[in-house]
Write a protein that holds these residues in place. Structure first.
Motif, PDB file in Angstrom:
ATOM      1  N   ARG A 273      54.347  46.316  63.363  1.00  0.00           N
ATOM      2  CA  ARG A 273      55.814  45.906  63.738  1.00  0.00           C
ATOM      3  C   ARG A 273      55.939  45.147  63.922  1.00  0.00           C
ATOM      4  O   ARG A 273      54.901  44.231  65.334  1.00  0.00           O
TER       5      ARG A 273
ATOM      6  N   ARG B  90      63.786  57.130  65.177  1.00  0.00           N
ATOM      7  CA  ARG B  90      61.922  57.484  65.009  1.00  0.00           C
ATOM      8  C   ARG B  90      61.374  58.111  63.973  1.00  0.00           C
ATOM      9  O   ARG B  90      61.386  58.052  63.361  1.00  0.00           O
TER      10      ARG B  90
ATOM     11  N   HIS C 210      56.602  55.398  65.839  1.00  0.00           N
ATOM     12  CA  HIS C 210      57.527  54.558  66.053  1.00  0.00           C
ATOM     13  C   HIS C 210      59.008  54.697  66.688  1.00  0.00           C
ATOM     14  O   HIS C 210      59.627  54.936  65.931  1.00  0.00           O
ATOM     15  N   ASP C 211      59.120  54.101  68.216  1.00  0.00           N
ATOM     16  CA  ASP C 211      60.639  54.437  68.080  1.00  0.00           C
ATOM     17  C   ASP C 211      61.301  53.570  67.874  1.00  0.00           C
ATOM     18  O   ASP C 211      60.704  51.858  68.486  1.00  0.00           O
ATOM     19  N   LEU C 212      61.991  53.081  67.023  1.00  0.00           N
ATOM     20  CA  LEU C 212      62.368  51.923  66.360  1.00  0.00           C
ATOM     21  C   LEU C 212      63.699  51.060  66.761  1.00  0.00           C
ATOM     22  O   LEU C 212      64.831  52.080  66.627  1.00  0.00           O
TER      23      LEU C 212
ATOM     24  N   GLN D 167      63.905  45.212  65.082  1.00  0.00           N
ATOM     25  CA  GLN D 167      62.002  45.482  64.879  1.00  0.00           C
ATOM     26  C   GLN D 167      62.234  46.026  63.133  1.00  0.00           C
ATOM     27  O   GLN D 167      63.044  46.257  62.932  1.00  0.00           O
TER      28      GLN D 167
ATOM     29  N   LEU E 297      59.303  47.292  60.312  1.00  0.00           N
ATOM     30  CA  LEU E 297      58.171  48.447  60.308  1.00  0.00           C
ATOM     31  C   LEU E 297      57.524  48.233  58.478  1.00  0.00           C
ATOM     32  O   LEU E 297      58.595  48.335  57.796  1.00  0.00           O
TER      33      LEU E 297
ATOM     34  N   TRP F 173      54.309  48.921  55.911  1.00  0.00           N
ATOM     35  CA  TRP F 173      53.574  50.346  56.513  1.00  0.00           C
ATOM     36  C   TRP F 173      51.860  50.158  55.460  1.00  0.00           C
ATOM     37  O   TRP F 173      52.067  49.289  53.985  1.00  0.00           O
TER      38      TRP F 173
END
Ligand SMILES: [Fe+2]
Length: 311
Positions: free
Chosen positions: A23, A157, A198-200, A204, A206, A208
């Motif tokens: 993140r 989420r 993760h609560d985005l 922010q 992500l 992966w």
């Protein structure tokens, strides 16, 4: 782009990139390209063939429902308002070809990644904008290209799962590579015990590891997110192996043991998938085309009408 896109990129992130969920902070939630006015304007001139409007089931309901629709001549502002009051998402899939400002943004993002990640070189990058309803969800699935998800507005989420068995099997990857079966993946609620969650928040993003399965649940607010996809030489080779292994398994009933992306086995698979991929590609295209069966209801905010009952 004269602002820096990534606002937190530390040496440890270089080690983590593509090896673990990562993140990072970004500045795009403050960019004029993603203001509600800019998005409304973009929606109004967005070509039909480049967007998907998808209506889905409630969070937690066991039945997967996924229907494709049309924005039905509403203004951009209305479309956003209808999504804010419904349970659907609008995916502007191919933004870089519709508006060159987003191509510039894509170039800036990958320019910064190339500066920071030694040896990183990507091609066929894509940028999508997802506008989704409060409590909307994206079912458990995985994607073939490299992927990242950037939060612009609202909160969601994100559940990220390991890209290994039982969360992802070689057979599933091959099914996606050959027939686009990404939303038919087996999901069990206990998978969540093994997820990175993760609560985005706006600002922010992500990233992966390649093919890691994921699913998303929006909080009770309108969400605007950006998706980025890309290919690298390694991802392209992995995809060729998935196609070839899928052909070996599905057409010739032979269970492939290797997923190597170099060496003589890989070379033979590269030839095999090249020879057969046109027919597979056609099948995939056919399977991927879901019929459009609803449009937004002009009269009732947040509602949809079935096209079949329109007469
Ligand atoms: Fe995805």
């Amino acid at each position: 782009m004269n602002q820096t896109v990534f606002t937190s990129f530390e040496p440890k992130h270089v080690d983590l990139f593509n090896n673990a969920p990562l993140r990072l902070d970004h500045s795009l939630d403050r960019s004029a390209l993603f203001s509600m006015d800019a998005l409304a304007e973009l929606i109004e001139r967005y070509p039909r063939e480049h967007y998907s409007l998808v209506h889905m089931g409630e969070q937690g309901s066991p039945r997967k429902t996924w229907r494709e629709g049309d924005i039905g001549g509403l203004t951009g502002r209305q479309v956003i308002d209808w999504i804010a009051n419904g349970r659907m998402w609008l995916n502007l899939r191919n933004v870089k070809t519709v508006d060159p400002r987003y191509q510039e943004l894509l170039d800036a993002i990958f320019g910064e990644m190339a500066e920071r990640l030694p040896g990183f070189s990507a091609f066929n990058q894509g940028l999508g904008i997802l506008i989704s309803s409060p409590k909307a969800q994206v079912y458990y699935h995985c994607d073939l290209p490299g992927q990242s998800l950037w939060q612009i507005a609202g909160r969601k989420r994100v559940f990220l799962y390991p890209n290994t068995k039982p969360f992802l099997t070689p057979e599933q990857l091959e099914g996606i590579a050959l027939f686009s079966l990404e939303t038919d993946m087996r999901y069990e609620p206990w998978f969540d015990e093994h997820a990175v969650v993760h609560d985005l928040e706006p600002g922010q993003m992500l990233h992966w590891p390649l093919n890691a399965p994921h699913r998303v649940e929006n909080y009770d607010c309108l969400n605007v997110s950006m998706t980025i996809e890309y290919w690298t030489d390694e991802i392209r080779r992995a995809h060729m192996v998935n196609v070839a292994n899928g052909i070996l398994r599905q057409r010739f009933g032979w269970a492939p043991k290797s997923r190597a992306i170099h060496g003589p086995g890989f070379a033979a698979k590269a030839v095999l998938q090249k020879a057969l991929k046109n027919s597979a590609w056609l099948k995939r295209e056919k399977a991927a085309r879901r019929p459009v069966d609803f449009k937004l209801d002009r009269e009732r905010r947040g509602h949809i009408v079935d096209l079949a009952t329109q007469g």
